[in-house]
Design a protein around this motif. Structure first.
Motif, PDB file in Angstrom:
ATOM      1  N   ASP A 176       0.837  -1.208   0.000  1.00  0.00           N
ATOM      2  CA  ASP A 176       0.000   0.000   0.000  1.00  0.00           C
ATOM      3  C   ASP A 176       0.870   1.255   0.000  1.00  0.00           C
ATOM      4  N   ALA A 177       1.947   1.215   0.775  1.00  0.00           N
ATOM      5  CA  ALA A 177       2.828   2.381   0.838  1.00  0.00           C
ATOM      6  C   ALA A 177       3.451   2.671  -0.519  1.00  0.00           C
ATOM      7  N   ILE A 178       3.906   1.628  -1.203  1.00  0.00           N
ATOM      8  CA  ILE A 178       4.500   1.807  -2.533  1.00  0.00           C
ATOM      9  C   ILE A 178       3.480   2.390  -3.500  1.00  0.00           C
ATOM     10  N   SER A 179       2.282   1.849  -3.452  1.00  0.00           N
ATOM     11  CA  SER A 179       1.238   2.315  -4.365  1.00  0.00           C
ATOM     12  C   SER A 179       0.870   3.773  -4.117  1.00  0.00           C
ATOM     13  N   LEU A 180       0.728   4.155  -2.847  1.00  0.00           N
ATOM     14  CA  LEU A 180       0.244   5.492  -2.518  1.00  0.00           C
ATOM     15  C   LEU A 180       1.349   6.551  -2.573  1.00  0.00           C
ATOM     16  N   LEU A 181       2.520   6.243  -2.019  1.00  0.00           N
ATOM     17  CA  LEU A 181       3.598   7.232  -2.013  1.00  0.00           C
ATOM     18  C   LEU A 181       4.287   7.322  -3.366  1.00  0.00           C
ATOM     19  N   GLY A 182       4.283   6.221  -4.130  1.00  0.00           N
ATOM     20  CA  GLY A 182       4.941   6.219  -5.426  1.00  0.00           C
ATOM     21  C   GLY A 182       4.294   7.152  -6.424  1.00  0.00           C
ATOM     22  N   LYS A 183       3.050   7.521  -6.195  1.00  0.00           N
ATOM     23  CA  LYS A 183       2.343   8.414  -7.112  1.00  0.00           C
ATOM     24  C   LYS A 183       2.619   9.886  -6.843  1.00  0.00           C
ATOM     25  N   GLN A 184       3.315  10.174  -5.748  1.00  0.00           N
ATOM     26  CA  GLN A 184       3.507  11.574  -5.351  1.00  0.00           C
ATOM     27  C   GLN A 184       4.604  12.242  -6.179  1.00  0.00           C
ATOM     28  N   ASP A 185       4.300  13.416  -6.681  1.00  0.00           N
ATOM     29  CA  ASP A 185       5.276  14.220  -7.419  1.00  0.00           C
ATOM     30  C   ASP A 185       6.068  15.040  -6.406  1.00  0.00           C
ATOM     31  N   LEU A 186       7.328  14.722  -6.224  1.00  0.00           N
ATOM     32  CA  LEU A 186       8.141  15.399  -5.212  1.00  0.00           C
ATOM     33  C   LEU A 186       8.238  16.901  -5.477  1.00  0.00           C
ATOM     34  N   ASN A 187       8.214  17.285  -6.751  1.00  0.00           N
ATOM     35  CA  ASN A 187       8.305  18.713  -7.081  1.00  0.00           C
ATOM     36  C   ASN A 187       7.061  19.484  -6.674  1.00  0.00           C
ATOM     37  N   ALA A 188       5.943  18.773  -6.543  1.00  0.00           N
ATOM     38  CA  ALA A 188       4.689  19.449  -6.223  1.00  0.00           C
ATOM     39  C   ALA A 188       4.396  19.478  -4.729  1.00  0.00           C
ATOM     40  N   LEU A 189       5.171  18.758  -3.934  1.00  0.00           N
ATOM     41  CA  LEU A 189       4.918  18.688  -2.503  1.00  0.00           C
ATOM     42  C   LEU A 189       5.430  19.926  -1.779  1.00  0.00           C
ATOM     43  N   ASP A 190       4.857  20.180  -0.606  1.00  0.00           N
ATOM     44  CA  ASP A 190       5.353  21.219   0.286  1.00  0.00           C
ATOM     45  C   ASP A 190       6.836  20.961   0.544  1.00  0.00           C
ATOM     46  N   ALA A 191       7.643  22.014   0.500  1.00  0.00           N
ATOM     47  CA  ALA A 191       9.086  21.864   0.673  1.00  0.00           C
ATOM     48  C   ALA A 191       9.433  21.213   2.007  1.00  0.00           C
ATOM     49  N   ARG A 192       8.614  21.441   3.036  1.00  0.00           N
ATOM     50  CA  ARG A 192       8.899  20.835   4.347  1.00  0.00           C
ATOM     51  C   ARG A 192       8.707  19.333   4.323  1.00  0.00           C
ATOM     52  N   LEU A 193       7.898  18.855   3.396  1.00  0.00           N
ATOM     53  CA  LEU A 193       7.475  17.456   3.367  1.00  0.00           C
ATOM     54  C   LEU A 193       8.209  16.623   2.328  1.00  0.00           C
ATOM     55  N   ALA A 194       8.666  17.245   1.259  1.00  0.00           N
ATOM     56  CA  ALA A 194       9.189  16.504   0.111  1.00  0.00           C
ATOM     57  C   ALA A 194      10.371  15.618   0.477  1.00  0.00           C
ATOM     58  N   GLY A 195      11.273  16.108   1.322  1.00  0.00           N
ATOM     59  CA  GLY A 195      12.441  15.319   1.698  1.00  0.00           C
ATOM     60  C   GLY A 195      12.071  14.053   2.443  1.00  0.00           C
ATOM     61  N   GLU A 196      11.112  14.157   3.350  1.00  0.00           N
ATOM     62  CA  GLU A 196      10.691  12.989   4.118  1.00  0.00           C
ATOM     63  C   GLU A 196      10.017  11.953   3.223  1.00  0.00           C
ATOM     64  N   VAL A 197       9.223  12.403   2.270  1.00  0.00           N
ATOM     65  CA  VAL A 197       8.566  11.470   1.348  1.00  0.00           C
ATOM     66  C   VAL A 197       9.599  10.795   0.465  1.00  0.00           C
ATOM     67  N   ALA A 198      10.576  11.564  -0.014  1.00  0.00           N
ATOM     68  CA  ALA A 198      11.642  10.971  -0.831  1.00  0.00           C
ATOM     69  C   ALA A 198      12.396   9.903  -0.046  1.00  0.00           C
ATOM     70  N   PHE A 199      12.666  10.179   1.229  1.00  0.00           N
ATOM     71  CA  PHE A 199      13.368   9.193   2.063  1.00  0.00           C
ATOM     72  C   PHE A 199      12.531   7.929   2.222  1.00  0.00           C
ATOM     73  N   ALA A 200      11.257   8.088   2.536  1.00  0.00           N
ATOM     74  CA  ALA A 200      10.380   6.927   2.709  1.00  0.00           C
ATOM     75  C   ALA A 200      10.315   6.109   1.422  1.00  0.00           C
ATOM     76  N   ARG A 201      10.189   6.768   0.296  1.00  0.00           N
ATOM     77  CA  ARG A 201      10.130   6.042  -0.978  1.00  0.00           C
ATOM     78  C   ARG A 201      11.435   5.308  -1.268  1.00  0.00           C
ATOM     79  N   SER A 202      12.562   5.883  -0.865  1.00  0.00           N
ATOM     80  CA  SER A 202      13.838   5.202  -1.084  1.00  0.00           C
ATOM     81  C   SER A 202      13.909   3.902  -0.282  1.00  0.00           C
ATOM     82  N   VAL A 203      13.384   3.928   0.932  1.00  0.00           N
ATOM     83  CA  VAL A 203      13.362   2.706   1.747  1.00  0.00           C
ATOM     84  C   VAL A 203      12.509   1.644   1.062  1.00  0.00           C
ATOM     85  N   LEU A 204      11.379   2.066   0.538  1.00  0.00           N
ATOM     86  CA  LEU A 204      10.476   1.133  -0.130  1.00  0.00           C
ATOM     87  C   LEU A 204      11.085   0.569  -1.410  1.00  0.00           C
TER      88      LEU A 204
END
Length: 394
Positions: free
Chosen positions: A124-152
């Protein structure tokens, strides 16, 4: 050297102690800003900031529980909720909130993906987070999402995981996201045997985050990995590794070199062991435990070289009392090996081996010990003799 799947999400919960949080915050957006400031202090080695982070997360959890439903229709508040989840906040009251439609639609998949990530629902995490455009995310949040996706992505595509960690470092510089991303990326590059990039990022980590609470364990693990993967076998590669840790405090650098030397000995990487042990000896007190360790690893690395006699002599002068139990046992083992290396096989063993060879292969399984070793070696020579033309030996 691997990183636990939820290492980032659970790191904030590792220490439990009271502390004073930033009391001026009145909403979750402001509380996230305060959390970021605390995490910057943690990354720079401020031990008092660890309990402060826990206290801040508790304060944020209470604010989330008391928030009005319309709060989550604000995108920034919803993004702050996601940051709270990825930072290790309590999940007790979040499942009902995220299952419904309380969170603004644009951030709903992101919030659900963050929850799936920290609760180990990988698909579920791969499916939901993988769709997120890092360029469109809030700057405070984008780094954390990128890190989580790298783990996945690590198990599926290590190269993609490394690229996402590059994103995480660029999007969230200076704090725990960059610190954790550097550690994880260096580990992945070491496994991939990319010595150049691993050394470059190690130098960056040593310069920026040497005071981090995670740094000591990280450098010990890295030294062991370098030896295990043979990343310092080539003299040029060894110099890259050595220069990468040059900015560490002397004691920390010596600990790295000693760990590398010991691991290299255990993994039969004798050139790397000798180079690291020699460097570790520089500046160490003559009779210090560190000097005894370095001399042990250096002697062990020279057992199978032309320096055998000097190494064997040095082994006899190393004080076992100045070593810990593991190194004292290693010293005893190396001394035993040194004493046996120059022992010639007795005549009976050689005669027995020769008789066995005359009988052919039928009695091969009956030989043992030195006789078996000699027999197998002689058999290999006999089988390959015809493959080498006259004058072909070098």
């Amino acid at each position: 050297m691997t990183v636990p799947w939820r290492a980032w999400a659970s790191a904030a919960l590792a220490l439990i102690a009271p502390a004073t949080a930033f009391a001026d915050s009145t909403n979750l957006v402001d509380m996230v800003d305060d959390l970021r400031r605390i995490q910057l202090q943690i990354a720079q080695g401020d031990k008092a900031a660890y309990p402060a982070q826990l206290n801040q997360l508790k304060t944020m959890g209470a604010a989330i529980a008391a928030a009005q439903p319309e709060t989550w229709k604000d995108r920034r508040e919803a993004d702050s909720l996601v940051i709270y989840i990825l930072s290790g906040g309590s999940l007790a009251d979040l499942a009902p909130l995220l299952k419904g439609e309380a969170v603004v639609e644009s951030e709903r998949a992101l919030a659900r993906g963050a929850l799936a990530y920290v609760t180990n629902h990988e698909a579920d995490a791969i499916s939901l987070l993988g769709k997120q455009d890092l360029n469109a995310l809030d700057a405070r949040l984008a780094g954390e999402v990128a890190f989580a996706r790298s783990v996945l992505e690590t198990k599926r595509d290590a190269k993609a995981a490394v690229e996402l960690l590059d994103w995480a470092r660029l999007l969230a510089p200076g704090g725990l996201v960059e610190e954790a991303a550097l550690r994880r990326e260096i580990a992945l590059l070491a496994e991939a045997k990319d010595v150049g990039r691993a050394a470059m990022l190690t130098r960056q980590y040593a310069t920026r985050f040497a005071a981090s609470l995670y740094a000591a364990d990280f450098f010990r693990d890295l030294a062991a990995a370098i030896a295990r993967f043979g990343l310092a076998d080539d003299p040029g590669d060894y110099q890259l590794v050595s220069r990468a840790v040059a900015s560490l405090p002397p004691d920390r650098r010596r600990d790295f070199l000693l760990t590398l030397a010991k691991s290299a000995v255990v993994n039969a990487r004798f050139d790397a062991a000798a180079a690291a042990a020699t460097e570790a000896l520089e500046g160490a007190g003559a009779d210090s435990p560190e000097a005894m360790r370095a001399r042990l690893y250096l002697a062990a690395s020279r057992m199978f070289s032309d320096a055998y006699d000097a190494a064997a002599a040095d082994l006899r002068t190393i004080a076992a009392s100045k070593l810990d139990r593991a190194d004292a046992n290693l010293l005893a083992a190396v001394r035993r090996v040194a004493s046996e290396l120059r022992i010639a096989p007795d005549a009976g063993a050689v005669s027995s081996s020769a008789a066995s060879l005359d009988d052919g292969d039928k009695d091969k399984d009956k030989a043992s010990g030195p006789a078996l070793t000699i027999e197998r070696a002689q058999g290999a020579l006999d089988r390959t003799a015809g493959l080498v033309p006259d004058g072909g030996a070098r």
